[in-house]
Structures are given as C-alpha cells and as structure tokens.
Design a protein around this motif. Structure first.
Motif: not given
Length: 128
Positions: A85, A87-88, A90, A103, A106, A108
């Motif tokens: 997955s 993380s970003s 916008s 960013k 990771k 899951n």
C-alpha cells in the motif's frame, strides 16, 4: 498457554487534555519466536531436515520480496495475504499529481481464517 495483558490508562483521542481517562487492556508480549524456534517446531511435524526448512523459509522471503516490489498480492492460503500500500500527499488535479507526492510504501498483512480463528479461542491472563 494464554495471552498476557496489562492495563494502561488513556485519555479520549481528539479531546483536549485527554478528557475522561479510561483503562484499557494491552498485550504484554511474552518474548518472541525466532526463525530457529520456528524451524525446530516445523521439524517436529515433518520429515524435512533443519537446512531444508531454513532454505524454504529464506526462499519464501525472497519470493515475497520480489512479488511485493512488483505490486502483487501474495496469497498464502490459510496463512493469509501480504499486499503493498502507499502513503501519499494530494494534488489539486490528476494532472498535477506526480510521483514525488508518494511518501512511502508499506506491507500490509491480512491473516487467513485459520489464524484469525486461532485468536478467537485465546485465553487471557493479567500479567503480574
């Protein structure tokens, strides 16, 4: 065997100063199981040698790594699934989004039914 727990006092999330504090149970880990421990346990249930088992575990780790960095979901039947997955940040529009807004990534894990069900039969004991 049982899962040991201890109690901690926490405030209510999002409330200035924590608001009314309440007591919650948290797992008190009872050590860890290493690869050596797992290999010893697996040896009891199979006719494979220690080096064979260790080799399979290392190969599995390498294959999972390769598949995750290629965006694959790894389904290991009753063990569960591993999946990547992101993380970003916008952007105002799709056109303004660029890879620098990502960013990080990771892994899951979603346990399979057998592993999830194992915890439904757990016994809990307060740690001393």
């Amino acid at each position: 065997m049982s899962i040991k727990y201890s109690l901690i006092e926490r405030g209510k999330p999002g409330v200035a100063g924590g608001g009314e504090k309440r007591w919650y149970a948290v797992v008190k880990n009872d050590g860890e199981a290493t690869i050596d421990d797992l290999v010893s346990e697996i040896e009891k249930f199979s006719s494979l040698s220690e080096s064979d088992i260790r080799g399979v575990i290392i190969a599995l780790e390498n294959v999972i790594h390769k598949q995750l960095v290629n965006g694959k979901i790894i389904r290991l039947d009753k063990l569960g699934s591993f999946y990547p997955s992101l993380s970003s940040g916008s952007a105002e529009t799709e056109e303004k989004f660029n890879v620098s807004l990502i960013k990080g990534a990771k892994v899951n894990y979603r346990p399979g039914k057998r592993i999830s069900d194992a915890l439904s039969t757990a016994v809990f004991t307060k740690a001393k």
